[in-house]
Design a protein around this motif. Structure first.
Motif, mmCIF file in Angstrom:
data_model
loop_
_atom_site.group_PDB
_atom_site.id
_atom_site.type_symbol
_atom_site.label_atom_id
_atom_site.label_comp_id
_atom_site.label_asym_id
_atom_site.label_seq_id
_atom_site.Cartn_x
_atom_site.Cartn_y
_atom_site.Cartn_z
ATOM 1 N N LEU A 153 40.775 5.160 8.852
ATOM 2 C CA LEU A 153 40.161 4.939 10.163
ATOM 3 C C LEU A 153 39.083 5.974 10.453
ATOM 4 O O LEU A 153 38.015 5.640 10.989
ATOM 5 C CB LEU A 153 41.238 4.973 11.250
ATOM 6 N N MET A 154 39.365 7.234 10.119
ATOM 7 C CA MET A 154 38.347 8.271 10.338
ATOM 8 C C MET A 154 37.122 7.982 9.488
ATOM 9 O O MET A 154 35.982 8.144 9.945
ATOM 10 C CB MET A 154 38.931 9.647 10.002
ATOM 11 N N TRP A 155 37.330 7.568 8.251
ATOM 12 C CA TRP A 155 36.209 7.197 7.389
ATOM 13 C C TRP A 155 35.405 6.058 8.018
ATOM 14 O O TRP A 155 34.173 6.086 8.030
ATOM 15 C CB TRP A 155 36.744 6.783 6.019
ATOM 16 N N GLY A 156 36.099 5.077 8.577
ATOM 17 C CA GLY A 156 35.413 3.963 9.227
ATOM 18 C C GLY A 156 34.586 4.416 10.407
ATOM 19 O O GLY A 156 33.485 3.891 10.649
ATOM 20 N N LEU A 179 31.379 6.184 9.121
ATOM 21 C CA LEU A 179 30.371 5.269 8.580
ATOM 22 C C LEU A 179 29.336 4.889 9.631
ATOM 23 O O LEU A 179 28.196 4.535 9.290
ATOM 24 C CB LEU A 179 31.035 3.998 8.049
ATOM 25 N N ARG A 180 29.719 4.918 10.896
ATOM 26 C CA ARG A 180 28.784 4.590 11.975
ATOM 27 C C ARG A 180 27.911 5.774 12.373
ATOM 28 O O ARG A 180 27.028 5.626 13.223
ATOM 29 C CB ARG A 180 29.559 4.089 13.204
ATOM 30 N N ALA A 224 30.056 10.118 4.631
ATOM 31 C CA ALA A 224 31.285 9.732 5.321
ATOM 32 C C ALA A 224 32.491 9.829 4.393
ATOM 33 O O ALA A 224 33.574 10.281 4.786
ATOM 34 C CB ALA A 224 31.156 8.313 5.870
ATOM 35 N N THR A 225 32.297 9.411 3.137
ATOM 36 C CA THR A 225 33.395 9.437 2.175
ATOM 37 C C THR A 225 33.781 10.871 1.821
ATOM 38 O O THR A 225 34.970 11.215 1.761
ATOM 39 C CB THR A 225 33.016 8.665 0.901
ATOM 40 N N VAL A 272 30.997 16.542 11.406
ATOM 41 C CA VAL A 272 30.324 15.848 10.311
ATOM 42 C C VAL A 272 28.846 15.629 10.645
ATOM 43 O O VAL A 272 27.965 15.820 9.787
ATOM 44 C CB VAL A 272 31.022 14.516 9.995
ATOM 45 N N LEU A 273 28.567 15.255 11.883
ATOM 46 C CA LEU A 273 27.173 15.090 12.289
ATOM 47 C C LEU A 273 26.409 16.400 12.185
ATOM 48 O O LEU A 273 25.213 16.412 11.869
ATOM 49 C CB LEU A 273 27.111 14.559 13.723
ATOM 50 N N ALA A 274 27.082 17.508 12.447
ATOM 51 C CA ALA A 274 26.452 18.816 12.280
ATOM 52 C C ALA A 274 26.251 19.126 10.805
ATOM 53 O O ALA A 274 25.195 19.612 10.389
ATOM 54 C CB ALA A 274 27.304 19.896 12.951
#
Length: 454
Positions: free
Chosen positions: A133-136, A139-140, A147-148, A366-368
């Motif tokens: 779910l976190m991976w999903g 992905l956005r 993401a992976t 992750v965005l950072a």
């Protein structure tokens, strides 16, 4: 095929299936089957009794024959019966697994017939689903490759492996709920946000602040009150279900199950919960959640600290739901520091009270991370290698763990090197392998998805 024509990328669903299967396989193989914490053991016994007898009572069962820990199994009484005292979700979620075991083995209802395996497998599979779910959700926010990689770090370089996947802690459910909320919010599926928020409250009731923060922030800034209504409506149904469960087991309509709120607001001098009667002790407990040697979020997962400058720099460009989730994770952790001792008990590798923050912070971190320059990426690779070593050790061996009194000024991972210096070779090999994999598969630049502004 012409040389200048690339093979089409593997569909995302295939990567997701592979990610889930790898996580599930490792988690199931390394879960706690014999060395089981009293919190987890208590929940397992409760589920086993419901599956084997149809009733939650443990009357007539020699639970101390099952219990191999130094602590006492958590029980209370209702209608003259003894019953396991835990939150609703950690008991309810493994009842199906225990029921399957009953059908397959035709086992009995005595202490000799008990097994921790169904609960451990359930925790492992739930946590693998959390990783998916976190991976999903990621992905956005970024590229499929980023993401992976981030999902793998989340799965194997944090206490998600050594705690949530090890047995049915309340955090097993909260990590699932928060990861599900991230997945749903990234797709603006607000009913699903409410449903996963309800899952988290079945684990720990005060996670309601996380779902509420996402719903209210998105509803307010997007001028869409329907968002809050949808999240709140389904969340309320889930909480009502927890109340029904609690009434069955404990005769009370409190959705926290076997946890009485009085434990957290009544501070008896000398108890484990008297620390917030003093401002200094309260601040010390709050700080310990972040910096204590054997329980600190920033000590065990220094990658978080490494990304703080980039987090600040990219904050305004991040999607609203990411920011709301991050801040609600901080608020939840502050409340946790007020409500309970920072260490969370004995016999734990890593931290458990910081897992909710970790899950809430992952999308923003992750965005950072994807904005990091070459030098910071080099430092991140080294830190990830260290974390992989640390939690590989704890996830596979379920040890070493420290005893009470050592949580501030010691660390189980560092203590392992003192006890077995040869582990330094393992650390060097894992860090080197991390650099090698990064160079082989992640060195080529890849366009990053631009986060949507809301």
């Amino acid at each position: 095929m012409p040389e200048n024509q690339q093979q089409p990328n593997r569909p995302s669903w295939q990567i997701g299936v592979a990610l889930f299967l790898v996580a599930a396989t490792l988690y199931v193989a390394t879960a706690g089957y014999s060395r089981v914490h009293i919190d987890v053991l208590s929940a397992n016994i409760g589920a086993w009794r419901i599956a084997s007898t149809g009733e939650p009572w443990i009357d007539g069962v020699d639970v101390e024959q099952i219990n191999r820990t130094k602590a006492t199994v958590f029980t209370t009484t209702h209608d003259g019966h003894r019953v396991i005292a835990r939150s609703p979700g950690v008991i309810a979620v493994s009842v199906p697994a225990y029921a399957v075991r009953e059908l397959v083995t035709d086992s009995g209802t005595s202490a000799d017939d008990y097994s921790s395996a169904p609960g451990a497998v359930t925790a492992a599979l739930i946590t693998a689903a959390s990783v998916l779910l976190m991976w999903g959700a990621l992905l956005r926010l970024t590229s499929r490759r980023s993401a992976t990689v981030a999902a793998v770090v989340f799965a194997f370089a944090t206490p998600v492996w050594s705690v949530a996947a090890d047995g049915l802690w309340t955090h097993t459910l909260t990590v699932l709920g928060i990861s599900g909320m991230a997945y749903a919010a990234s797709r603006e599926r607000w009913l699903l946000v409410g449903a996963f928020g309800g899952v988290a409250t079945w684990g720990r009731l005060h996670t309601v602040v996380i779902a509420a923060a996402i719903a209210l922030a998105c509803a307010w800034f997007q001028r869409k009150p329907a968002i809050a209504v949808r999240v709140g409506a389904l969340g309320a149904v889930m909480v009502a279900g927890a109340s029904l469960w609690s009434h069955w087991l404990y005769g009370k309509w409190i959705p926290s199950g076997g946890y009485a709120p009085s434990n957290y607001v009544s501070r008896t001098t000398g108890s484990d919960y008297d620390f917030n009667t003093s401002p200094v002790d309260l601040l010390r407990n709050e700080a310990a959640l972040w910096i204590a040697g054997d329980r600190g979020i920033l000590v065990w997962t220094p990658l978080v600290l490494l990304l703080v400058p980039l987090l600040i720099r990219t904050w305004k460009s991040q999607p609203l739901w990411c920011r709301a989730m991050f801040l609600s994770g901080v608020a939840y952790t502050l409340f946790q520091g007020w409500a309970a001792p920072f260490h969370g008990g004995d016999g734990i590798y890593g931290y458990r009270h910081g897992l909710e923050f970790l899950a809430c912070a992952t999308p923003s971190l992750v965005l950072a991370a994807v904005q990091a320059g070459p030098r910071l990426r080099l430092a991140m690779t080294a830190v990830i290698g260290v974390q992989l070593t640390a939690f590989g050790l704890g996830g596979i061996l379920n040890r070493p763990t420290l005893t009470f009194g050592s949580h501030w000024d010691n660390n189980a991972f560092i203590q392992a090197f003192r006890d077995v210096p040869a582990l330094l070779v393992l650390l060097a090999l894992v860090v080197a392998a991390t650099f090698l994999v990064t160079r082989m598969f992640l060195s080529d630049p890849e366009p990053e998805a631009v986060p949507a502004r809301e």
